[in-house]
Motif scaffolding. Structure first.
Motif, PDB file in Angstrom:
ATOM      1  N   LEU A 134      -0.553   8.733  16.459  1.00  0.00           N
ATOM      2  CA  LEU A 134      -0.207   9.840  17.360  1.00  0.00           C
ATOM      3  C   LEU A 134      -0.878   9.756  18.719  1.00  0.00           C
ATOM      4  CD1 LEU A 134      -0.406  12.868  14.882  1.00  0.00           C
ATOM      5  CD2 LEU A 134       1.632  12.076  16.084  1.00  0.00           C
ATOM      6  N   SER A 135      -2.010   9.079  18.803  1.00  0.00           N
ATOM      7  CA  SER A 135      -2.841   9.186  19.994  1.00  0.00           C
ATOM      8  C   SER A 135      -2.809   7.912  20.831  1.00  0.00           C
ATOM      9  CB  SER A 135      -4.283   9.478  19.589  1.00  0.00           C
ATOM     10  OG  SER A 135      -5.123   9.432  20.715  1.00  0.00           O
ATOM     11  N   ASP A 136      -2.968   8.080  22.146  1.00  0.00           N
ATOM     12  CA  ASP A 136      -3.242   6.904  22.959  1.00  0.00           C
ATOM     13  C   ASP A 136      -4.586   7.059  23.686  1.00  0.00           C
ATOM     14  OD1 ASP A 136      -2.412   8.846  24.657  1.00  0.00           O
ATOM     15  OD2 ASP A 136      -0.584   7.827  25.299  1.00  0.00           O
ATOM     16  N   ASN A 137      -5.419   7.949  23.163  1.00  0.00           N
ATOM     17  CA  ASN A 137      -6.777   8.082  23.699  1.00  0.00           C
ATOM     18  C   ASN A 137      -7.634   6.947  23.131  1.00  0.00           C
ATOM     19  OD1 ASN A 137      -9.657   8.886  23.507  1.00  0.00           O
ATOM     20  ND2 ASN A 137      -8.953  10.705  24.597  1.00  0.00           N
ATOM     21  N   GLU A 138      -8.116   6.111  24.040  1.00  0.00           N
ATOM     22  CA  GLU A 138      -8.778   4.876  23.610  1.00  0.00           C
ATOM     23  C   GLU A 138      -9.991   5.139  22.711  1.00  0.00           C
ATOM     24  OE1 GLU A 138     -10.432   0.967  25.831  1.00  0.00           O
ATOM     25  OE2 GLU A 138      -9.087   2.228  27.021  1.00  0.00           O
ATOM     26  N   THR A 139     -10.845   6.090  23.132  1.00  0.00           N
ATOM     27  CA  THR A 139     -12.059   6.392  22.367  1.00  0.00           C
ATOM     28  C   THR A 139     -11.719   6.793  20.940  1.00  0.00           C
ATOM     29  OG1 THR A 139     -12.889   7.322  24.430  1.00  0.00           O
ATOM     30  CG2 THR A 139     -14.177   7.753  22.441  1.00  0.00           C
ATOM     31  N   VAL A 140     -10.735   7.687  20.828  1.00  0.00           N
ATOM     32  CA  VAL A 140     -10.384   8.222  19.513  1.00  0.00           C
ATOM     33  C   VAL A 140      -9.733   7.143  18.654  1.00  0.00           C
ATOM     34  CG1 VAL A 140      -8.983   9.939  18.316  1.00  0.00           C
ATOM     35  CG2 VAL A 140     -10.171  10.555  20.423  1.00  0.00           C
ATOM     36  N   VAL A 141      -8.802   6.400  19.241  1.00  0.00           N
ATOM     37  CA  VAL A 141      -8.098   5.375  18.475  1.00  0.00           C
ATOM     38  C   VAL A 141      -9.075   4.283  18.015  1.00  0.00           C
ATOM     39  CG1 VAL A 141      -6.355   3.547  18.614  1.00  0.00           C
ATOM     40  CG2 VAL A 141      -5.848   5.824  19.501  1.00  0.00           C
ATOM     41  N   ASP A 142      -9.999   3.896  18.898  1.00  0.00           N
ATOM     42  CA  ASP A 142     -11.002   2.892  18.525  1.00  0.00           C
ATOM     43  C   ASP A 142     -11.828   3.366  17.335  1.00  0.00           C
ATOM     44  OD1 ASP A 142     -10.205   1.243  20.465  1.00  0.00           O
ATOM     45  OD2 ASP A 142     -12.010   1.394  21.725  1.00  0.00           O
ATOM     46  N   ALA A 143     -12.320   4.609  17.428  1.00  0.00           N
ATOM     47  CA  ALA A 143     -13.169   5.135  16.358  1.00  0.00           C
ATOM     48  C   ALA A 143     -12.386   5.241  15.052  1.00  0.00           C
ATOM     49  CB  ALA A 143     -13.727   6.496  16.758  1.00  0.00           C
ATOM     50  N   ALA A 144     -11.148   5.732  15.127  1.00  0.00           N
ATOM     51  CA  ALA A 144     -10.331   5.880  13.919  1.00  0.00           C
ATOM     52  C   ALA A 144     -10.047   4.516  13.307  1.00  0.00           C
ATOM     53  CB  ALA A 144      -9.037   6.624  14.251  1.00  0.00           C
ATOM     54  N   SER A 145      -9.792   3.533  14.150  1.00  0.00           N
ATOM     55  CA  SER A 145      -9.525   2.188  13.634  1.00  0.00           C
ATOM     56  C   SER A 145     -10.754   1.622  12.923  1.00  0.00           C
ATOM     57  CB  SER A 145      -9.126   1.242  14.779  1.00  0.00           C
ATOM     58  OG  SER A 145      -8.066   1.800  15.504  1.00  0.00           O
ATOM     59  N   ARG A 146     -11.937   1.891  13.498  1.00  0.00           N
ATOM     60  CA  ARG A 146     -13.167   1.439  12.844  1.00  0.00           C
ATOM     61  C   ARG A 146     -13.354   2.126  11.494  1.00  0.00           C
ATOM     62  NH1 ARG A 146     -15.842   2.096  17.582  1.00  0.00           N
ATOM     63  NH2 ARG A 146     -16.819   3.970  16.790  1.00  0.00           N
ATOM     64  N   MET A 147     -13.023   3.433  11.451  1.00  0.00           N
ATOM     65  CA  MET A 147     -13.139   4.154  10.176  1.00  0.00           C
ATOM     66  C   MET A 147     -12.246   3.515   9.122  1.00  0.00           C
ATOM     67  SD  MET A 147     -13.121   8.176  11.299  1.00  0.00           S
ATOM     68  CE  MET A 147     -14.113   8.720  12.689  1.00  0.00           C
ATOM     69  N   ILE A 148     -11.025   3.144   9.528  1.00  0.00           N
ATOM     70  CA  ILE A 148     -10.084   2.542   8.575  1.00  0.00           C
ATOM     71  C   ILE A 148     -10.670   1.237   8.021  1.00  0.00           C
ATOM     72  CG2 ILE A 148      -7.799   1.490   8.343  1.00  0.00           C
ATOM     73  CD1 ILE A 148      -6.837   3.498  10.511  1.00  0.00           C
ATOM     74  N   THR A 149     -11.159   0.389   8.927  1.00  0.00           N
ATOM     75  CA  THR A 149     -11.724  -0.895   8.508  1.00  0.00           C
ATOM     76  C   THR A 149     -12.899  -0.707   7.538  1.00  0.00           C
ATOM     77  OG1 THR A 149     -11.238  -1.603  10.757  1.00  0.00           O
ATOM     78  CG2 THR A 149     -12.516  -3.116   9.396  1.00  0.00           C
ATOM     79  N   VAL A 150     -13.840   0.153   7.955  1.00  0.00           N
ATOM     80  CA  VAL A 150     -15.049   0.369   7.157  1.00  0.00           C
ATOM     81  C   VAL A 150     -14.698   0.949   5.788  1.00  0.00           C
ATOM     82  CG1 VAL A 150     -17.142   1.761   6.965  1.00  0.00           C
ATOM     83  CG2 VAL A 150     -16.594   0.622   9.125  1.00  0.00           C
ATOM     84  N   GLN A 151     -13.820   1.957   5.780  1.00  0.00           N
ATOM     85  CA  GLN A 151     -13.542   2.627   4.509  1.00  0.00           C
ATOM     86  C   GLN A 151     -12.744   1.731   3.568  1.00  0.00           C
ATOM     87  OE1 GLN A 151     -12.493   6.769   4.674  1.00  0.00           O
ATOM     88  NE2 GLN A 151     -13.892   7.193   6.365  1.00  0.00           N
TER      89      GLN A 151
END
Lengths: 287, 210
Positions: B169-186
């Motif tokens: 849904l988002s194109d906010n870089e900070t948010v998308v980066d953090a969410a992507s990291r959460m996906i990888t880690v989890q």
């Protein structure tokens, strides 16, 4: 000529600003088609006038909207009682104290900056803290906080635990069971259930249907459907200017309830108090 | 007044000033409010905090009461890293000047997510019920290890779905980066917990047979 002018200005007014763009583009097309024609008497350039009026109205509208958005952003509801006095928030009062401008004793309500654990010392006489206002909205408290992860308690809870939850940035909704019927209670519960950093419990004898507490502020209303209840929750839960303890959480607290909370004048006997304390201590680690 | 209309230059100047003002106004709002109070980014930052809070509570309990060193290490890792992420998301919300809390969880992600939540007893995807948490907190040792792994794997699966929703849904870089990291880690947490859980179950079974 004069009457013609009046007519056209009337139609322009009636048509409103929406037609301004159309009028402009039409006259533009006409002009290009009749490119070679020589116009002797210049009529009023209504198209141009309407276009620019339209632009002006739209621009002013945008400015007004922007001003409103910035002004309206995050406002507390109107009926809030603020115990920080002229300082307005925890952030500001704490900064004034840290800068040495004032001391806590200079405040009308020094408890807004009192955050000690009363049950941490050998003196057990103050282990059921009493508060200046009821229900309390801040002050020294017990070492355990009441779990406030959108928790709805059917029975009263200990003031000292709930005040600790307020310190963590939670909003505590209390209702007077004599002034609120069952349907209204479940209506209120639906606002709290599952909403992190909020908790709700009955508070017999509070004398007002609904009372909302965050650290240093309170909102009381006789109408359980008052829209200010939602506004208070939205504004004060984890409010950045009003965090008495930044980064603390609402999980891992106690879930104890008691029917013998110190509601108003009634005071607990020492026996009751120590029994309550024991009960709370024993249930603390396992919840 | 009528003279004014005869001078297009004056009109153009007035219009230009007004448009400039409007431009500043828009810039002013967008600079101070990106993303807005009702944005998916703000919704994600609020809801993921609630979701993380429970993971931290579970992991803290496992760290204190579990037995298996590997499982306790994962728990320690989850408690500390998700606490840090909670702080990160709180500071986003503060910077954006939006509400820290909303009464409408998951509405940012669309109707589908809201319905899933209603089916899950009002809890966000993967979250344990109060009863499950109460049951977990009765356990110690091996039993705590097993229940922790099961609860946390479900919890992570739900968390990954939320993070994937905001990445879409988002194109906010900070948010998308953090969410992507959460996906990888989890995702890697899930693989590790499943591995340790399988080992624990196998060891218990062979111990039972022996």
């Amino acid at each position: 000529m004069a009457s013609k002018k009046q007519n056209s200005s009337k139609t322009a007014k009636n048509a409103g600003s929406k037609s301004a763009k159309n009028a402009g583009s039409k006259s533009g097309k006409n002009a290009s088609r009749k490119g070679r024609g020589v116009q002797v008497a210049q009529p009023k350039p209504w198209g141009l006038i309407l276009t620019f009026s339209g632009v002006g109205v739209v621009a002013l509208g945008l400015i007004a909207v922007a001003a409103f958005v910035v002004w309206d952003r995050s406002k507390p509801p109107e009926g809030v009682t603020n115990f920080y006095g002229d300082y307005g928030s925890y952030e500001v009062v704490k900064a004034a104290i840290d800068d040495g401008e004032i001391t806590a004793e200079d405040l009308d309500h020094p408890w807004v900056v009192q955050q000690e654990h009363l049950d941490a010392d050998e003196d057990t006489s103050n282990d059921q803290p009493t508060y200046e206002i009821s229900p309390p909205a801040g002050g020294n408290h017990l070492s355990q906080w009441q779990t406030c992860t959108g928790a709805v308690y059917a029975d009263p809870i200990a003031d000292g635990n709930a005040v600790h939850s307020l310190e963590h940035g939670a909003v505590w909704l209390t209702y007077d069971p004599e002034l609120v019927d069952e349907g209204q209670v479940s209506e209120l519960a639906s606002k709290i259930e599952g909403r992190d950093f909020s908790l709700m419990s009955p508070y017999p004898g509070q004398g007002v249907a609904v009372s909302l507490q965050a650290w240093g502020v309170q909102l009381q209303t006789d109408d359980p459907a008052d829209p200010e209840i939602d506004q208070f929750l939205n504004y004060y839960i984890q409010n950045g200017d009003n965090l008495a303890e930044m980064g603390a959480s609402c999980t891992g607290g106690v879930s104890t309830t008691t029917a013998t909370t110190s509601g108003g004048e009634t005071e607990m006997t020492e026996e009751e108090a120590s029994a309550l304390l024991e009960q709370m201590e024993s249930s603390a680690p396992a919840e | 007044m009528s003279r004014l209309w005869q001078r297009p230059a004056v009109l153009i100047a007035i219009a230009a000033v007004l448009m400039l003002g409007a431009g500043f106004a828009i810039g002013w709002v967008s600079a101070t409010s990106t993303p807005g109070n009702d944005s998916p980014e703000a919704g994600f930052a609020r809801d993921m905090q609630t979701h993380h809070q429970q993971a931290v509570a579970m992991a803290m309990y496992e760290w204190q009461n579990g037995e298996d060193e590997a499982m306790r290490a994962i728990a320690y890792d989850i408690a500390t890293s998700q606490s840090a992420e909670i702080g990160m998301m709180r500071s986003w919300l503060r910077e954006w000047g939006v509400q820290m809390s909303s009464g409408e969880p998951m509405s940012w992600a669309g109707e589908g997510h809201v319905h899933d939540m209603e089916d899950n007893g009002g809890l966000m995807a993967g979250m344990a019920t109060d009863e499950e948490m109460a049951e977990f907190k009765q356990l110690t040792g091996y039993e705590a290890d097993v229940m922790f792994a099961n609860l946390m794997i479900d919890h992570h699966i739900g968390g990954i779905a939320m993070a994937e929703a905001i990445v879409d849904l988002s194109d906010n870089e900070t948010v998308v980066d953090a969410a992507s990291r959460m996906i990888t880690v989890q995702k890697s947490d899930i693989a590790n917990m499943q591995g340790h859980l399988d080992n624990l179950l196998a060891a218990a079974e062979s111990a039972g047979q022996g």
